[in-house]
Enzyme design. Structure first.
Site, PDB file in Angstrom:
ATOM      1  N   ASP A 226       3.095   8.797   0.359  1.00  0.00           N
ATOM      2  CA  ASP A 226       1.664   8.816   0.641  1.00  0.00           C
ATOM      3  C   ASP A 226       1.420   9.638   1.916  1.00  0.00           C
ATOM      4  O   ASP A 226       1.991  10.701   2.071  1.00  0.00           O
ATOM      5  CB  ASP A 226       1.143   7.365   0.754  1.00  0.00           C
ATOM      6  CG  ASP A 226      -0.369   7.269   0.638  1.00  0.00           C
ATOM      7  OD1 ASP A 226      -0.865   7.171  -0.496  1.00  0.00           O
ATOM      8  OD2 ASP A 226      -1.056   7.312   1.670  1.00  0.00           O
ATOM      9  N   TYR A 374      -8.760  10.167   5.814  1.00  0.00           N
ATOM     10  CA  TYR A 374      -9.015  11.015   4.647  1.00  0.00           C
ATOM     11  C   TYR A 374      -9.984  12.136   4.993  1.00  0.00           C
ATOM     12  O   TYR A 374      -9.791  13.290   4.589  1.00  0.00           O
ATOM     13  CB  TYR A 374      -9.548  10.177   3.486  1.00  0.00           C
ATOM     14  CG  TYR A 374      -8.466   9.411   2.768  1.00  0.00           C
ATOM     15  CD1 TYR A 374      -7.923   9.890   1.575  1.00  0.00           C
ATOM     16  CD2 TYR A 374      -7.950   8.233   3.297  1.00  0.00           C
ATOM     17  CE1 TYR A 374      -6.905   9.200   0.931  1.00  0.00           C
ATOM     18  CE2 TYR A 374      -6.936   7.538   2.661  1.00  0.00           C
ATOM     19  CZ  TYR A 374      -6.414   8.027   1.482  1.00  0.00           C
ATOM     20  OH  TYR A 374      -5.400   7.358   0.851  1.00  0.00           O
ATOM     21  N   HIS A 431       4.056   3.855  -6.706  1.00  0.00           N
ATOM     22  CA  HIS A 431       3.632   4.496  -5.472  1.00  0.00           C
ATOM     23  C   HIS A 431       4.189   3.835  -4.218  1.00  0.00           C
ATOM     24  O   HIS A 431       4.534   4.511  -3.255  1.00  0.00           O
ATOM     25  CB  HIS A 431       2.098   4.494  -5.427  1.00  0.00           C
ATOM     26  CG  HIS A 431       1.509   5.228  -4.275  1.00  0.00           C
ATOM     27  ND1 HIS A 431       1.558   6.602  -4.178  1.00  0.00           N
ATOM     28  CD2 HIS A 431       0.862   4.795  -3.158  1.00  0.00           C
ATOM     29  CE1 HIS A 431       0.954   6.979  -3.059  1.00  0.00           C
ATOM     30  NE2 HIS A 431       0.531   5.901  -2.424  1.00  0.00           N
TER      31      HIS A 431
END
Length: 455
Positions: A226, A374, A431
């Site tokens: 990630d 983000y 993930h």
């Protein structure tokens, strides 16, 4: 939209090859100040201070009162997790959280590893530092920096740490024993949030490199998935001479000449040299790539544009925060879990561990600052930053977990990481690799480091 993204990626790759070619280059090792106000005069305090996670009866009482006042909307019939977190199952989670989950006990578990803080570029950086038990004479552990992502935390690594620091006692080879450093990304958990705009993955990479220097490590290994994968990649781009090896379980490598061929189908993919396993994980294209990315990218659009707005709601409601984050631990672990009434959460994780991660967001109030990451990294568009276009010239290992949000074939990974020494198709997992399959990941890290050490 995905086809446009793929086209833009390939175009960016062509431009990159024309302008930059294959020359080895590094990112500039600049400096920054991310604390409040102006940088003070004088030398920054470089002391490393012990830290302990703490809680209080008032904190737990407030949590319980907020859970007691929750208002839930009934789910649609037979909706399972197709509309997001199913509120019928959420009732079970809340009952456990309110009546059985022992946060004080979990705080003790969090404190079972040594925690520290230190000021770097104006921010109080939190990290855990775990050394192995005493090694035989002449052996020294290998320093390994492990970096989490969103919506995870340093707690993701709690089960893999003993496998790497004391492998023999857990049935693994002790040929390579590690000293583990797990920092919290600034704005996550106990690391102070930046006060200024522009704090991105490169800024984080520079701070974590400074952390490793401050701890006395001139050469070290790095590992991440990630955001951790991007941060570790940036460290390798900033200071390649200090990185002995880079191990990833995720990579952002859409910008390559192969991605445009995906819509052409399996036969073309086979002709282009994709393996049978690659084809299994990438096709049918519409379901495995197009629809999957569309289903799972809504949060990213929000957090890359208006993170503070949704953050107001999540920071005020522990139940809303839990639903928002736990939904990712369902579908990002296995996309087929959306077909289950409970989202499959307890097939891979315990509610105790999942809620411990949630509590690290709730008690520190970090959801807004974590979401801003983000906007800082993706708000300027895709393939627009220099590091996006740069290759990485350090020894690299890659673990391809089959239920990752999008599969990255070896030929894709090698376009950005030409010194790829190890590429592994993992037997299972998604993930959150270190959290879900710590032994598989530990073994792959061991294998990769063995290859580096043989060079």
């Amino acid at each position: 939209m995905l086809l446009e993204l793929l086209l833009a990626s390939v175009l960016g790759f062509i431009i990159y090859r024309f302008v930059y070619g294959d020359k080895e280059e590094t990112l500039p090792l600049d400096d920054g100040w991310w604390g409040p106000g102006s940088r003070p005069s004088g030398r920054e305090d470089e002391s490393i201070r012990p830290f302990k996670v703490e809680t209080s009866d008032e904190e737990i009482k407030d949590l319980h009162q907020r859970i007691d006042r929750i208002r839930l909307t009934p789910p649609l019939e037979d909706s399972r997790f197709h509309y997001g977190f199913n509120s019928n199952y959420l009732k079970k989670v809340l009952s456990y959280w309110r009546n059985e989950f022992d946060w004080k006990k979990q705080v003790e578990i969090l404190n079972s590893y040594p925690h520290f803080k230190t000021k770097i570029e104006g921010l109080d950086i939190h990290f855990i530092h775990v050394k192995p038990p005493q090694l035989s004479s002449g052996r020294t552990p290998k320093p390994l920096l492990m970096v989490h992502g969103w919506p995870g935390s340093f707690f993701e690594f709690y089960k893999i740490i003993p496998l790497l620091t004391n492998p023999k006692s857990h049935g693994l080879s002790d040929e390579h024993v590690f000293e583990i450093i797990c920092p919290s990304i600034p704005g996550y958990s106990f690391s102070e949030a930046p006060s200024k705009k522009g704090f991105n993955s490169v800024s984080t990479a520079r701070i974590f490199y400074k952390l490793m220097q401050r701890l006395g490590f001139q050469e070290f290994y790095i590992q991440g998935g990630d955001w951790g994968a991007l941060i570790c990649t940036n460290i390798a781009q900033l200071v390649p001479s200090h990185v002995k090896g880079l191990h990833l379980n995720m990579a952002l490598v859409l910008g390559n000449r192969y991605t445009l061929t995906l819509p052409l189908g399996q036969r073309v993919a086979a002709l282009l040299g994709y393996t049978e396993r690659d084809i299994e994980l990438l096709f049918p294209f519409k379901e495995k790539v197009f629809y999957s990315l569309m289903r799972e990218s809504g949060y990213m659009h929000i957090q890359s544009t208006k993170p503070d707005t949704v953050g107001c709601a999540l920071n005020d409601s522990p139940v809303g925060l839990a639903a928002y984050i736990l939904e990712k631990f369902s579908t990002w672990t296995n996309s087929e879990f959306r077909d289950l009434e409970d989202g499959g959460l307890e097939r891979k994780f315990s509610l105790q561990d999942l809620l411990t991660n949630i509590m690290l967001y709730w008690t520190t109030g970090c959801i807004v600052s974590s979401q801003r990451y983000y906007k800082e990294n993706m708000g300027q568009g895709f393939m627009n930053q220099k590091h996006d276009r740069m290759k990485v010239y350090v020894p690299t290992g890659f673990a391809a977990f089959p239920c990752e949000i999008m599969h990255m074939p070896e030929k894709w990974v090698r376009t950005k990481y030409p010194k790829l020494l190890s590429y592994s198709y993992m037997a299972r997992g998604g993930h959150f690799a270190a959290f879900e399959e710590p032994e598989l990941l530990a073994r792959d890290i061991q294998k990769f480091v063995g290859l580096v050490e043989q060079q």
